[in-house]
Design an enzyme around this catalytic site. Structure first.
Site, mmCIF file in Angstrom:
data_model
loop_
_atom_site.group_PDB
_atom_site.id
_atom_site.type_symbol
_atom_site.label_atom_id
_atom_site.label_comp_id
_atom_site.label_asym_id
_atom_site.label_seq_id
_atom_site.Cartn_x
_atom_site.Cartn_y
_atom_site.Cartn_z
ATOM 1 C CG HIS A 120 -12.960 5.411 1.871
ATOM 2 N ND1 HIS A 120 -11.547 5.973 1.830
ATOM 3 C CD2 HIS A 120 -13.729 6.464 2.134
ATOM 4 C CE1 HIS A 120 -11.581 7.192 1.969
ATOM 5 N NE2 HIS A 120 -12.844 7.878 2.269
ATOM 6 C CE LYS A 158 -5.732 -3.139 5.816
ATOM 7 N NZ LYS A 158 -5.518 -1.892 4.940
ATOM 8 C CE LYS A 207 0.485 8.067 5.941
ATOM 9 N NZ LYS A 207 -0.572 7.409 6.679
ATOM 10 C CE LYS A 241 -0.062 -2.777 4.742
ATOM 11 N NZ LYS A 241 -0.620 -1.541 3.921
ATOM 12 N NE ARG A 242 -7.362 -2.293 12.860
ATOM 13 C CZ ARG A 242 -8.430 -1.765 13.514
ATOM 14 N NH1 ARG A 242 -8.491 -0.427 13.530
ATOM 15 N NH2 ARG A 242 -9.411 -2.439 14.019
ATOM 16 C CB THR A 285 -2.240 6.583 2.792
ATOM 17 O OG1 THR A 285 -2.916 6.080 4.251
ATOM 18 C CG2 THR A 285 -3.611 7.214 1.851
#
Length: 843
Positions: free
Chosen positions: A378, A575, A681, A569-570, A677
């Site tokens: 992952h 990110k 969405k 998101k986290r 993911t």
């Protein structure tokens, strides 16, 4: 005629939910009242909203139980190959609405609850999220369970029933504060304790090699108590099981203390054993080498493998007498999927059982183990890879350490035979990493002990082959596959966006719910003015509803016609929430500089949790809230720009924000996000993506066409080239005036007037040791955001791109992902056969 506004009205409008039959409504009402009667205790005559929620949950659960029992009976009769999905995280969210959707009961319940003078949406809001995951990995596991049941696979999810899930996030003075998530405080109506299947798990002790074989002695025992949760497929009457283990101390735990008189202390010590399932470690993409975490990993693996073997040996429903004793056929009946390296101990544990307990010879046991296990990788971030100290293993799992050493020795002998004299290769490929502290590389153990290794998006799977496991790929290229992640369209369209689901169903029918590729048919309606108007109208309604929610919660006036620019998101440096912050600051500076110029109004929404020990992530949250304080209170700006940090982002919150988003931010440095993911969405719910060529964004571009997304910035090769050259942040700072102004504002305390030095760590990181190269993509990002603004000024053109995105999102269904796992990894075929419902006799 004006369209109905509430979600329940929208649900009644379209046939995806079916028309409520009067008999069914009466039956649900009756069932609800019966459960309510038993919920109310004698001394309490007034029902609370929570009583109503539990009564409804139990009424809905009644419809699950018969299907659940029947499904399991079918599996025992058919004796199919069973799939075991092992994960330390299952981020399930709420269950009530999802169950009603999958059983096709939403309308019936809506009508019944309405007739009782209650509001279904209000009852749904009472349910606690089952937050047994951190983010992507745990939510993926939840989507996979939904798809496995919908595809009729005999599948089981196995994990830990954490007493406390992912913490609740409070924002106090702009800082994140963590609160324990006591999600079981009021009980959980969906789970069933199964004490009859309680199993022992051993820790510590010593190993003895005897004439009869190896014995693991003097261990400390903890009991694993299973709790089963039903997982319904979509309208096929299949109900699979998620089994979560809870740690219990045995009755004699530490009671040897009793003999020296400290009985009270001995009983209190039971907590030590039961701490194993107390709390989820709140780290996402970060390895924390704590002994308790290793205990959790072995606990779930040891209990699960005993359960798998019991089920393999006794093939009749409810029967516990062994029928099979030979393990040659084990891989034909059992597939174990390791969700990341957290359940990696399955490999040595299965070997221990086969060799020490079942007395198989090593080679045969190894063959069985390899054919049974498969591993999903992952992440490529080095800090996320699990590397356990050998000394910890030696103490906690001495027999497993021996087995790992043997596995490694045989593996290295094989490599040495193929590459004689290549000592460096042996060092790189070893499971044991030498150094000051000897460590066990769990990813290497997974690759060696599995028949298949997969990444979770095509670009990620290439990186896995070409860099992370390059040597292993050269050794066994046939082992490596790609399985691009997906999301379940039941929760992420039907449940959270009934308005959009209805508009789609009117155009192309309802089969897209279980075959998302049918959304391609929407391409025929890209120029259909009525359809364009309907899609835009649904988005506007979702925005109005979400605006009302935000205004109530944050007391900030929202302009519902502004662009909803969403980044959820986290919180993590890779990110790049900081890149988003720099855009917001630049936009603010431009508005201040030219107050009379026309700007596209934006509401910037950023949400996500920071790991409690991750200083920089917590600083990023403080920065976002501080920017919001300045921007939202500047009279020159008005409603043209608002910045809100969304507190306590979680699954149930995602279901509200995603349908309302216009712009989806997916801006990680190329080569760092394995898949993502959230990006899928947003695409499915009609937001346009601004993103880098990273993770599944690459395949989204491929499906929808580059012209229908906003793609910017470096690609993987550019990042590698920049690394070779040497990334120098100051060079960008000197060259780009708007970037320099933004950084200087952070340095001077412009956004933190009460504490001018507040963001010095953020500035220092960006200027001197930014692994994720925020400045290198700043200019391209700003230009790309300019293109976003231009398109947003043309609502019809914007909505046409939205329709093209929705029409192209079919690939990103978890049904497609699981079909590929089933056929290409597990060797089973999905089934469209419907199990007869409990009220219909079986043939």
């Amino acid at each position: 005629m004006a369209a109905p506004r509430s979600d329940s009205e929208k649900r009644k409008q379209i046939s995806v939910r079916g028309i409520a039959g009067l008999g069914d409504v009466a039956e649900v009402r009756k069932s609800f009242n019966r459960h309510l009667h038993f919920t109310l205790v004698k001394d309490r005559n007034v029902a609370t909203p929570r009583d109503y929620f539990f009564a409804l949950a139990h009424a809905v659960r009644d419809h699950l139980v018969g299907r659940w029992i029947r499904t399991q009976q079918c599996y025992y009769e058919r004796d199919p190959k069973r799939i075991y999905y092992l994960s330390l995280e299952f981020y399930m969210g709420r269950t009530l609405q999802n169950t009603m959707v999958n059983l096709g009961m939403q309308n019936v319940c809506d009508e019944a609850i309405y007739q009782l003078g209650l509001d279904l949406e209000e009852l749904e809001e009472i349910e606690e999220d089952a937050g047994l995951g951190n983010g992507g990995l745990g939510r993926l596991a939840a989507c996979f369970l939904d798809s496995m049941a919908t595809l009729g696979l005999a599948a089981y999810g196995y994990g830990i029933r954490y007493e406390f899930g992912i913490f609740n996030q409070k924002i106090v003075d702009g800082w994140q504060v963590e609160e324990a998530d006591d999600w079981l405080r009021y009980g959980n109506p969906w789970e069933k304790a199964r004490p009859e299947y309680m199993l022992p798990v051993h820790f510590y002790g010593r190993v003895e090699h005897t004439a009869e074989g190896v014995k693991w002695l003097d261990t400390q025992v903890v009991l694993a108590m299973p709790y089963d949760t039903p997982v319904p497929g979509y309208k096929n009457n299949t109900v699979n099981t998620m089994r979560l283990w809870s740690a219990k101390a045995p009755n004699d735990f530490n009671l040897q203390e009793f003999n020296v008189g400290d009985y009270i202390e001995a009983v209190l010590d039971r907590n030590l054993a039961e701490n194993i399932s107390r709390v989820l470690y709140p780290n996402d993409n970060f390895f924390e080498g704590k002994e308790l975490r290793l205990k959790q990993e072995y606990f779930v693996v040891a209990a699960t493998l005993q359960d798998i073997i019991r089920r393999f040996k006794s093939s009749n429903f409810g029967c516990r007498d062994p029928v099979r004793t030979c393990f040659e056929t084990f891989p034909d009946k059992v597939a174990i999927q390791l969700n990341d390296t957290h359940p990696a101990l399955s490999i040595p544990e299965l070997m221990r059982i086969l060799v020490d307990v079942e007395k198989m010879e090593w080679e045969k046991a190894w063959e069985v183990t390899k054919r049974t296990c498969a591993y999903t990788n992952h992440t490529v971030l080095p800090e996320a890879l699990e590397r356990w100290p050998v000394t910890m293993f030696e103490k906690l799992l001495p027999r497993h350490l021996e087995i790992i050493y043997t596995i490694n020795q045989r593996h290295l002998d094989h490599v040495a035979a193929l590459y004689p004299g290549d000592l460096d290769r042996l060092r790189r490929m070893s499971v044991i990493e030498e150094g000051d502290c000897k460590r066990i590389n769990m990813a290497h153990l997974c690759v060696i002990g599995s028949h298949t290794v997969n990444g979770v998006a095509r670009i990620h799977s290439e990186i896995v082959k070409n860099s992370v496991f390059k040597d292993f790929y050269e050794l066994e290229p046939e082992k490596f596959q790609n399985k691009t992640n997906g999301i379940t369209p039941r929760r992420w369209l039907l449940l959270c966006n009934p308005g959009l689901a209805g508009v789609i169903a009117e155009k192309i029918g309802e089969d897209f719910v279980t075959d998302l590729s049918q959304l391609k048919k929407l391409l025929d309606f890209v120029d259909d003015e009525v359809f364009i108007r309907d899609v835009a109208k649904v988005k506007q309604e979702n925005k109005l509803k979400f605006s009302a929610y935000l205004e109530e919660k944050y007391k900030v006036k929202i302009n519902p016609s502004s662009m909803f620019d969403v980044h959820v998101k986290r919180i993590h440096e890779y990110k790049r929430q900081l890149l988003n912050c720099l855009h917001v600051i630049t936009l603010y500076n431009r508005m201040r500089k030219e107050p009379s110029k026309s700007f596209v109004p934006r509401t910037v929404l950023i949400g996500g949790k920071a790991a409690p020990g991750y200083h920089m992530a917590k600083m990023i949250i403080k920065l976002i809230t501080s920017i919001g304080d300045v921007v939202n209170n500047d009279p020159y700006i008005g409603d043209r720009l608002k910045v809100i940090f969304l507190e306590n982002y979680r699954v149930s919150f995602a279901e509200k924000v995603i349908p309302a988003a216009d712009l989806s931010q997916q801006i990680s440095t190329a080569g760092t996000e394995a898949s993502g993911t959230g990006n899928m969405k947003f695409m499915l719910n009609g937001a346009l993506t601004i993103g880098t060529m990273d993770g599944a964004n690459v395949e989204m571009v491929e499906e929808a066409g580059k012209e229908n997304l906003f793609i910017f910035g470096m690609q993987v090769e550019d990042v590698e080239a920049l690394d070779k050259r040497g990334y120098n942040a100051r060079e960008y700072y000197e060259r780009i005036p708007e970037l320099r102004q933004a950084i200087d504002q952070l340095s001077s305390g412009f956004f933190s007037p009460k504490d001018p030095g507040c963001f010095r760590d953020v500035v220092n990181m960006l200027m001197n040791h930014d692994r994720f190269k925020v400045f290198a993509d700043y200019q391209a990002y700003m230009e790309c955001q300019g293109r976003v603004d231009q398109l947003y000024r043309k609502p019809r053109e914007w909505t046409k791109k939205v329709i093209k995105n929705i029409a192209s999102s079919g690939k990103f269904s978890s049904d497609r992902t699981i079909t590929e796992y089933a056929r290409e990894i597990w060797g089973v075929e999905p089934s469209a056969v419907k199990i007869p419902p409990p009220n219909v006799p079986r043939e």
